[in-house]
Design an enzyme around this catalytic site. Structure first.
Site, short mmCIF file in Angstrom:
data_model
loop_
_atom_site.label_atom_id
_atom_site.label_comp_id
_atom_site.label_asym_id
_atom_site.label_seq_id
_atom_site.Cartn_x
_atom_site.Cartn_y
_atom_site.Cartn_z
N GLU A 173 -4.96 18.41 -36.08
CA GLU A 173 -6.26 17.79 -35.81
C GLU A 173 -6.14 16.73 -34.73
OE1 GLU A 173 -8.56 16.82 -39.44
OE2 GLU A 173 -7.01 17.93 -40.51
N HIS A 176 -15.27 36.26 -31.56
CA HIS A 176 -16.45 35.60 -32.13
C HIS A 176 -16.16 35.06 -33.53
CE1 HIS A 176 -18.80 37.43 -28.86
NE2 HIS A 176 -18.16 38.55 -29.15
N TYR A 191 -6.24 2.22 1.91
CA TYR A 191 -6.07 1.66 0.56
C TYR A 191 -7.25 0.76 0.18
CZ TYR A 191 -4.20 -0.59 -3.54
OH TYR A 191 -4.03 -1.04 -4.82
N LYS A 196 -5.12 17.38 -51.95
CA LYS A 196 -5.23 17.69 -50.52
C LYS A 196 -3.88 17.72 -49.83
CE LYS A 196 -8.37 18.17 -48.32
NZ LYS A 196 -9.19 17.13 -47.68
N SER A 217 -4.46 12.93 -49.05
CA SER A 217 -5.72 12.18 -49.09
C SER A 217 -5.54 10.94 -49.96
CB SER A 217 -6.83 13.06 -49.66
OG SER A 217 -7.95 12.28 -50.03
N GLN A 223 -5.73 0.49 -7.95
CA GLN A 223 -4.90 -0.10 -9.00
C GLN A 223 -5.20 0.53 -10.35
OE1 GLN A 223 -4.19 -4.44 -9.09
NE2 GLN A 223 -5.20 -4.41 -11.10
N ASN A 273 0.82 -1.21 0.00
CA ASN A 273 0.00 0.00 0.00
C ASN A 273 0.85 1.27 0.00
OD1 ASN A 273 -1.96 -1.93 0.25
ND2 ASN A 273 -2.76 -1.23 2.22
N ASN A 282 -3.26 18.10 -45.73
CA ASN A 282 -4.04 18.20 -44.50
C ASN A 282 -3.17 18.45 -43.26
OD1 ASN A 282 -6.39 17.55 -45.97
ND2 ASN A 282 -5.98 15.37 -45.73
#
Length: 482
Positions: free
Chosen positions: A305, A171, A332, A298, A292, A337, A125, A300
């Protein structure tokens, strides 16, 4: 796999694996064994476990609880175990449940009776939470180092783009002009608070539970302060029940990682937008972008992301830990765990995210020609024009209304404020004079800012200087803007 006919020796050591079999007549079933093992993931703690065991053995010898020869045998045996683990030849056994019992069982196999004395005045513990605290302490140091490297990458990107002006948004609508350096340094500031939070958290991590035993301490004459000092802790935890119960330090640590992940996610979102065709502010190097499988044109921003996406994993780890701890009685409980996998995963994820953000920052450029072409849109200098009127003595609310009329005129004529003639401006309010054009246009607008922490050129120069000093010397001083 456990066998039903396994017997334990007189010292309570089950030669098949378990080290607590004295009062049991039957072995744990294979289903329960598989369900309860943690060695598959907590073996990551082996360095901390070995270090803690060496310190504990040294203290036991100093207190006369084991002999000098027994201590030497334990330390030598632990060194052999460490060599085997490092070499990849150590046999991690699920039937021995966890990293602690695996290490101790092999130690006993190697050195015999002396190995059985290592667990004197110690429980799994207090042992496990000591290991975890040492692991988190090291993790904090590593995350803080990665944060600093990411800050430097952002600073270097800012330094390479002196004088570049970009639209600032509120905004997600164009609001006021910003020096690009100012925008990038905003993230440097946020990451600095993350470093400070982690450093402050480290103080509460760096407390030693070892010697709390199962929950009540021990009747043996141990020296908790000696083991605490030997392991680099600031002091022992003062209450033995709290010492084995507490996981506040994990909640705080992963909370710090969650705030950090939020910052990198916001940065990633902005950069995903800036690399889009609609913005086209930022150009990615091939080494930090992907293509892509079906659309050949493309390119990316996948790393950014994924940076956004991996934030969910860190948040999930925090929620796992909060939920895990919320209903536990004191001392404990085996539920604890389950704290290690979210701890390890959130740390590894955070380190990986910081590495990829820094790498992305080192492999992008800004499309200044495109940015400059579009700076006239959105009347970014409108607030600066209102400030001009305030300096002329007009109340801000009145100035706000006057500038609103100027913007409406500009929209009707499809032109910028700086393109309105003085006569047209005076037709709205005769307070305008020829000096108004010193406040109009994006570059003039940026030059008008002078408040501390603003995007004015002098202020940003001072910010860059302060961070440059910080990265070179490890400290920096904040200056008021001239």
């Amino acid at each position: 796999m456990a066998n039903a006919d396994k017997k334990t020796d007189g010292g309570g050591y089950d030669s098949g694996g378990a080290m607590w079999g004295g009062r049991f007549e039957e072995a744990v079933s294979s289903v329960v064994e598989r369900f309860g093992e943690s060695v598959s993931f907590d073996k990551k703690l082996y360095r901390q476990d070995l270090r803690g065991s060496r310190a504990h053995a040294t203290m036991l010898q100093a207190q006369g609880l084991i002999t000098e020869d027994e201590c030497k045998a334990i330390v030598s045996g632990l060194a052999e175990v460490e060599s085997e683990i490092e070499a990849g030849t150590f046999n991690w056994r699920a039937d021995r449940e966890d990293v602690h019992m695996n290490v101790e069982s092999v130690l006993i196999d190697k050195i015999g009776e002396a190995g059985k004395k290592l667990h004197t005045a110690r429980s799994r513990n207090d042992q496990v939470v000591t290991d975890v605290r040492m692991w988190v302490r090291e993790a904090i140091d590593e995350v803080r180092a990665k944060l600093r490297a990411t800050q430097v990458a952002l600073y270097d990107l800012a330094a390479a783009n002196e004088g570049v002006v970009v639209p600032g948004y509120t905004h997600l609508q164009r609001a006021q002009p910003l020096l690009l350096q100012h925008s990038l340094l905003a993230y440097v500031e946020q990451l600095e608070r993350d470093r400070e939070r982690l450093l402050d958290c480290r103080k509460r991590v760096n407390l030693c539970p070892l010697g709390a035993c199962a929950l009540a301490g021990t009747g043996l004459n141990i020296d908790r302060h000696a083991t605490s000092e030997a392991l680099g802790f600031s002091e022992p935890l003062a209450n033995s029940v709290d010492a084995v119960s507490d996981r506040d330090f994990l909640l705080e640590y992963v909370s710090c990682l969650s705030i950090l992940a939020m910052h990198t996610s916001r940065l990633a979102e902005e950069w995903v937008l800036w690399t889009s065709e609609e913005f086209k502010f930022m150009l990615m190097g091939d080494s930090v972008s992907t293509g892509s499988s079906i659309m050949p044109q493309k390119k990316n921003p996948d790393p950014m992301e994924l940076t956004r996406g991996k934030t969910a994993r860190v948040y999930g780890a925090l929620m796992t830990l909060l939920t895990l701890c919320k209903g536990l009685p004191q001392a404990y409980n085996r539920d604890l765990q389950e704290d290690k996998e979210p701890l390890f995963d959130s740390t590894e994820t955070t380190i990986m995210v910081l590495e990829v953000v820094a790498e992305f920052a080192r492999n992008v450029t800004f499309n200044t020609e495109h940015i400059n072409k579009g700076l006239g849109a959105g009347f970014l200098d409108a607030t600066t024009l209102a400030d001009y009127l305030v300096r002329k003595g007009m109340a801000f609310r009145s100035a706000h209304e006057v500038v609103g009329k100027c913007v409406a005129l500009g929209e009707s004529k499809n032109c910028e404020l700086k393109d309105l003639s003085l006569e047209e401006l005076q037709g709205i309010n005769n307070i305008f004079t020829g000096d108004v054009y010193e406040s109009l246009g994006v570059q003039n607008s940026v030059n008008q800012f002078q408040s501390y922490g603003s995007t004015g050129a002098k202020c940003v120069e001072q910010q860059m200087q302060r961070w440059g000093d910080e990265f070179k010397k490890g400290k920096g001083k904040r200056k008021q803007c001239d």
